[in-house]
Design a protein around this motif. Structure first.
Motif, PDB file in Angstrom:
ATOM      1  N   PHE A 144       0.966  -1.390  -0.057  1.00  0.00           N
ATOM      2  CA  PHE A 144      -0.049   0.291   0.254  1.00  0.00           C
ATOM      3  C   PHE A 144       0.833   1.228   0.007  1.00  0.00           C
ATOM      4  O   PHE A 144       0.816   1.861  -0.020  1.00  0.00           O
ATOM      5  CB  PHE A 144      -0.748   0.236   0.944  1.00  0.00           C
ATOM      6  N   TYR A 145       1.892   0.899   0.680  1.00  0.00           N
ATOM      7  CA  TYR A 145       3.012   2.519   0.218  1.00  0.00           C
ATOM      8  C   TYR A 145       3.373   2.350  -0.267  1.00  0.00           C
ATOM      9  O   TYR A 145       3.725   4.212  -1.139  1.00  0.00           O
ATOM     10  CB  TYR A 145       3.913   2.165   1.589  1.00  0.00           C
ATOM     11  N   LYS A 146       3.455   1.204  -1.218  1.00  0.00           N
ATOM     12  CA  LYS A 146       4.730   1.900  -2.412  1.00  0.00           C
ATOM     13  C   LYS A 146       3.240   2.310  -3.607  1.00  0.00           C
ATOM     14  O   LYS A 146       3.635   2.928  -4.632  1.00  0.00           O
ATOM     15  CB  LYS A 146       4.384   0.328  -3.473  1.00  0.00           C
ATOM     16  N   GLN A 147       1.797   1.858  -3.240  1.00  0.00           N
ATOM     17  CA  GLN A 147       0.770   2.220  -4.431  1.00  0.00           C
ATOM     18  C   GLN A 147       0.723   3.720  -4.128  1.00  0.00           C
ATOM     19  O   GLN A 147      -0.130   4.364  -4.606  1.00  0.00           O
ATOM     20  CB  GLN A 147      -0.521   1.334  -4.097  1.00  0.00           C
ATOM     21  N   GLY A 148       1.499   4.309  -2.420  1.00  0.00           N
ATOM     22  CA  GLY A 148       1.000   5.847  -2.020  1.00  0.00           C
ATOM     23  C   GLY A 148      -0.648   5.935  -1.122  1.00  0.00           C
ATOM     24  O   GLY A 148      -0.991   6.888  -1.143  1.00  0.00           O
ATOM     25  N   ASP A 149      -1.170   4.657  -0.922  1.00  0.00           N
ATOM     26  CA  ASP A 149      -2.201   4.408   0.129  1.00  0.00           C
ATOM     27  C   ASP A 149      -1.577   5.006   1.621  1.00  0.00           C
ATOM     28  O   ASP A 149      -1.607   3.370   1.850  1.00  0.00           O
ATOM     29  CB  ASP A 149      -2.624   3.991  -0.599  1.00  0.00           C
ATOM     30  N   TYR A 150      -1.305   6.037   1.575  1.00  0.00           N
ATOM     31  CA  TYR A 150      -0.641   6.150   3.307  1.00  0.00           C
ATOM     32  C   TYR A 150      -1.819   4.721   4.179  1.00  0.00           C
ATOM     33  O   TYR A 150      -1.581   4.875   5.235  1.00  0.00           O
ATOM     34  CB  TYR A 150      -0.034   7.584   3.279  1.00  0.00           C
ATOM     35  N   GLU A 151      -3.199   5.641   4.033  1.00  0.00           N
ATOM     36  CA  GLU A 151      -4.430   5.358   5.049  1.00  0.00           C
ATOM     37  C   GLU A 151      -3.929   3.379   5.331  1.00  0.00           C
ATOM     38  O   GLU A 151      -3.991   3.008   6.499  1.00  0.00           O
ATOM     39  CB  GLU A 151      -5.272   6.669   4.697  1.00  0.00           C
ATOM     40  N   ARG A 152      -4.685   3.211   3.941  1.00  0.00           N
ATOM     41  CA  ARG A 152      -4.153   1.641   3.826  1.00  0.00           C
ATOM     42  C   ARG A 152      -3.132   1.272   4.667  1.00  0.00           C
ATOM     43  O   ARG A 152      -3.619   0.147   5.245  1.00  0.00           O
ATOM     44  CB  ARG A 152      -5.393   1.313   2.738  1.00  0.00           C
ATOM     45  N   ALA A 153      -2.327   1.361   4.452  1.00  0.00           N
ATOM     46  CA  ALA A 153      -0.750   0.926   5.235  1.00  0.00           C
ATOM     47  C   ALA A 153      -0.868   1.521   5.938  1.00  0.00           C
ATOM     48  O   ALA A 153      -0.822   0.069   6.703  1.00  0.00           O
ATOM     49  CB  ALA A 153       0.327   1.713   3.967  1.00  0.00           C
ATOM     50  N   GLN A 154      -1.133   3.042   6.915  1.00  0.00           N
ATOM     51  CA  GLN A 154      -1.073   2.230   8.011  1.00  0.00           C
ATOM     52  C   GLN A 154      -2.343   2.015   8.892  1.00  0.00           C
ATOM     53  O   GLN A 154      -1.731   0.988   9.903  1.00  0.00           O
ATOM     54  CB  GLN A 154      -1.449   4.493   8.827  1.00  0.00           C
ATOM     55  N   GLU A 155      -3.312   1.656   8.432  1.00  0.00           N
ATOM     56  CA  GLU A 155      -4.074   0.466   9.066  1.00  0.00           C
ATOM     57  C   GLU A 155      -4.034  -0.664   9.256  1.00  0.00           C
ATOM     58  O   GLU A 155      -3.752  -1.518  10.323  1.00  0.00           O
ATOM     59  CB  GLU A 155      -5.244   0.868   7.561  1.00  0.00           C
ATOM     60  N   CYS A 156      -3.780  -1.101   7.998  1.00  0.00           N
ATOM     61  CA  CYS A 156      -2.582  -2.630   7.842  1.00  0.00           C
ATOM     62  C   CYS A 156      -1.229  -2.557   9.526  1.00  0.00           C
ATOM     63  O   CYS A 156      -1.315  -4.211  10.103  1.00  0.00           O
ATOM     64  CB  CYS A 156      -1.365  -2.950   6.540  1.00  0.00           C
ATOM     65  N   GLU A 157      -0.677  -1.972   9.166  1.00  0.00           N
ATOM     66  CA  GLU A 157       0.542  -1.590  10.649  1.00  0.00           C
ATOM     67  C   GLU A 157      -0.148  -2.063  11.326  1.00  0.00           C
ATOM     68  O   GLU A 157       0.309  -2.634  12.370  1.00  0.00           O
ATOM     69  CB  GLU A 157       1.166  -0.611  10.511  1.00  0.00           C
ATOM     70  N   ALA A 158      -0.861  -0.977  11.611  1.00  0.00           N
ATOM     71  CA  ALA A 158      -1.743  -0.958  13.282  1.00  0.00           C
ATOM     72  C   ALA A 158      -2.177  -2.292  13.650  1.00  0.00           C
ATOM     73  O   ALA A 158      -2.289  -2.921  15.033  1.00  0.00           O
ATOM     74  CB  ALA A 158      -2.504  -0.265  13.200  1.00  0.00           C
ATOM     75  N   LEU A 159      -3.134  -2.764  12.893  1.00  0.00           N
ATOM     76  CA  LEU A 159      -3.684  -4.773  13.148  1.00  0.00           C
ATOM     77  C   LEU A 159      -2.493  -5.440  13.220  1.00  0.00           C
ATOM     78  O   LEU A 159      -2.784  -5.865  13.841  1.00  0.00           O
ATOM     79  CB  LEU A 159      -4.233  -4.524  11.671  1.00  0.00           C
ATOM     80  N   SER A 160      -1.431  -5.073  12.594  1.00  0.00           N
ATOM     81  CA  SER A 160      -0.338  -6.149  12.787  1.00  0.00           C
ATOM     82  C   SER A 160       0.266  -6.276  13.653  1.00  0.00           C
ATOM     83  O   SER A 160       0.800  -7.089  14.963  1.00  0.00           O
ATOM     84  CB  SER A 160       0.660  -6.079  11.199  1.00  0.00           C
ATOM     85  N   VAL A 161       0.088  -4.940  15.020  1.00  0.00           N
ATOM     86  CA  VAL A 161       1.220  -4.631  16.143  1.00  0.00           C
ATOM     87  C   VAL A 161      -0.105  -5.370  17.210  1.00  0.00           C
ATOM     88  O   VAL A 161      -0.121  -4.852  18.991  1.00  0.00           O
ATOM     89  CB  VAL A 161       1.513  -3.753  16.583  1.00  0.00           C
ATOM     90  N   GLY A 162      -1.500  -4.558  16.769  1.00  0.00           N
ATOM     91  CA  GLY A 162      -2.407  -5.052  17.964  1.00  0.00           C
ATOM     92  C   GLY A 162      -3.544  -6.136  18.796  1.00  0.00           C
ATOM     93  O   GLY A 162      -2.379  -6.929  18.387  1.00  0.00           O
ATOM     94  N   SER A 163      -3.963  -5.949  19.300  1.00  0.00           N
ATOM     95  CA  SER A 163      -4.036  -6.825  20.198  1.00  0.00           C
ATOM     96  C   SER A 163      -5.641  -7.656  19.615  1.00  0.00           C
ATOM     97  O   SER A 163      -6.073  -8.203  20.436  1.00  0.00           O
ATOM     98  CB  SER A 163      -5.188  -6.577  21.780  1.00  0.00           C
ATOM     99  N   HIS A 164      -6.281  -7.950  18.398  1.00  0.00           N
ATOM    100  CA  HIS A 164      -7.190  -8.403  17.646  1.00  0.00           C
ATOM    101  C   HIS A 164      -6.213  -9.876  17.713  1.00  0.00           C
ATOM    102  O   HIS A 164      -5.281 -10.355  17.762  1.00  0.00           O
ATOM    103  CB  HIS A 164      -7.790  -8.144  16.876  1.00  0.00           C
ATOM    104  N   CYS A 165      -8.181 -10.784  17.644  1.00  0.00           N
ATOM    105  CA  CYS A 165      -7.510 -12.067  17.176  1.00  0.00           C
ATOM    106  C   CYS A 165      -7.573 -12.542  16.260  1.00  0.00           C
ATOM    107  O   CYS A 165      -7.364 -12.177  15.518  1.00  0.00           O
ATOM    108  CB  CYS A 165      -8.111 -13.144  18.515  1.00  0.00           C
ATOM    109  N   SER A 166      -7.200 -14.303  16.329  1.00  0.00           N
ATOM    110  CA  SER A 166      -6.045 -15.230  15.082  1.00  0.00           C
ATOM    111  C   SER A 166      -7.448 -14.784  14.505  1.00  0.00           C
ATOM    112  O   SER A 166      -7.305 -13.531  13.191  1.00  0.00           O
ATOM    113  CB  SER A 166      -6.160 -16.068  15.294  1.00  0.00           C
ATOM    114  N   GLU A 167      -8.855 -14.765  14.264  1.00  0.00           N
ATOM    115  CA  GLU A 167     -10.021 -14.608  13.540  1.00  0.00           C
ATOM    116  C   GLU A 167     -10.207 -13.756  12.769  1.00  0.00           C
ATOM    117  O   GLU A 167     -10.464 -13.226  12.025  1.00  0.00           O
ATOM    118  CB  GLU A 167     -11.295 -15.232  14.138  1.00  0.00           C
ATOM    119  N   GLU A 168      -9.935 -12.391  13.886  1.00  0.00           N
ATOM    120  CA  GLU A 168     -10.182 -11.044  13.280  1.00  0.00           C
ATOM    121  C   GLU A 168      -8.941 -10.582  12.532  1.00  0.00           C
ATOM    122  O   GLU A 168      -9.723  -9.855  11.848  1.00  0.00           O
ATOM    123  CB  GLU A 168     -10.443 -10.173  14.518  1.00  0.00           C
ATOM    124  N   LEU A 169      -7.812 -11.195  13.062  1.00  0.00           N
ATOM    125  CA  LEU A 169      -6.784 -10.462  11.771  1.00  0.00           C
ATOM    126  C   LEU A 169      -6.672 -10.929  11.026  1.00  0.00           C
ATOM    127  O   LEU A 169      -6.950 -10.473   9.550  1.00  0.00           O
ATOM    128  CB  LEU A 169      -5.342 -11.542  12.605  1.00  0.00           C
TER     129      LEU A 169
END
Length: 298
Positions: A144-169
């Motif tokens: 997403f960063y390479k595409q210039g879509d910073y909003e979605r890239a940051q959402e992915c990054e936040a999810l990757s280190v967040g507290s969501h369970c396996s199913e949610e991730l």
């Protein structure tokens, strides 16, 4: 050869290559809900010179009979299909190659029927969907960063280190990765790989894939696939080989660290490859698999 295999009132697509007297090898594809088509195209002819290759489109997938929307289907059905196929083929014990989610299945199968298996090859497997989903989200963010879509890239990054369970991730990864469109394949491999799909027409492919989504949907609904298999991995006693691609996002470092604790283990990393070494470096892959199955060496 197409083998007429039925289990629990379902027809399951099975292809067999090689001599009956050769070491038997069962290939379990990933997904959930992919197919053995690519593996057969790139490896069946090569490996069948020295082994008896048995490849399956798992229950409800592609060329196997479809699962109805209201039909019961759980992870155990896939394990039972493996064992029933071995029984019908009158194979005392066989070797198993599990790719991606197929590696998860291979480990479950080995735990349930340890005497059925001689050696196991895990190709870019997942043993813990949470670990895999977090790593896939990181790779998705980079695209997403390479595409210039910073909003979605940051959402992915936040999810990757967040507290969501396996199913949610897992669900978030599926949702976000699909937004990459044609770029989605780059999550898994930097190398474009061509498989000749002319065996079927475009319309036939569409018909074959129609309904396959129930395979994943029902496994997702059951939820068992999200249970980590690290304890089963620690108890694995079969000779095993881990094959990973240098850039594979599915088998993350934590997977490798846990595998390194397994007795009777071997490991090989294919440089400059991603999630599908059997397609990206077919000759080298075939050589490694044959050497391990026949001699326990790499």
């Amino acid at each position: 050869m197409i083998y007429p295999f039925y289990n629990k009132n379902k027809k399951i697509h099975v292809e067999i290559f090689g001599e009956e007297s050769s070491p038997a090898v069962l290939f379990l594809h990933g997904g959930p809900g992919e197919s053995c088509y690519d593996f057969v195209y790139h490896q069946a002819k090569r490996l069948s010179k020295e082994m008896r290759i048995i490849a399956v489109d798992q229950r409800g997938v592609l060329r196997s009979e479809k699962i109805a929307e209201d039909e019961p289907f759980v992870l155990q059905d896939l394990i039972d299909d493996c064992e029933e196929l071995r029984f019908q083929l009158r194979i005392k014990e066989w070797n198993v190659i599990g790719h991606s989610f197929g590696g998860y299945l291979a480990l479950l199968y080995a735990a349930a029927y340890p005497k059925a298996i001689s050696k196991i090859i895990f190709e870019c497997p997942t043993f813990h969907f949470e670990w895999t989903s977090r790593n896939l989200l990181k790779r998705t963010a980079s695209l997403f960063y390479k595409q210039g879509d910073y909003e979605r890239a940051q959402e992915c990054e936040a999810l990757s280190v967040g507290s969501h369970c396996s199913e949610e991730l897992f669900d978030h990864y599926i949702r976000l990765s699909e937004l990459l469109g044609d770029e989605r394949d780059k999550i898994y491999s930097p190398n474009p790989v061509i498989t000749d799909d002319s065996l079927y027409t475009e319309m036939e492919w569409e018909q074959l894939w129609e309904g396959t989504e129930y395979h994943l949907e029902k496994l997702r609904e059951e939820g068992r696939m999200f249970k980590p298999l690290i304890p089963q991995l620690a108890n694995l006693t079969h000779p095993s080989l881990l094959i990973v691609g240098e850039f594979d996002p599915v088998t993350c470092k934590r997977h490798i660290q846990e595998y390194d604790k397994v007795p009777s283990r071997k490991k090989i990393v294919f440089k400059e490859t991603g999630h599908t070494p059997h397609m990206e470096v077919p000759e080298k892959y075939g050589e490694v698999v044959a050497k391990f199955i026949k001699y326990g060496m790499i």
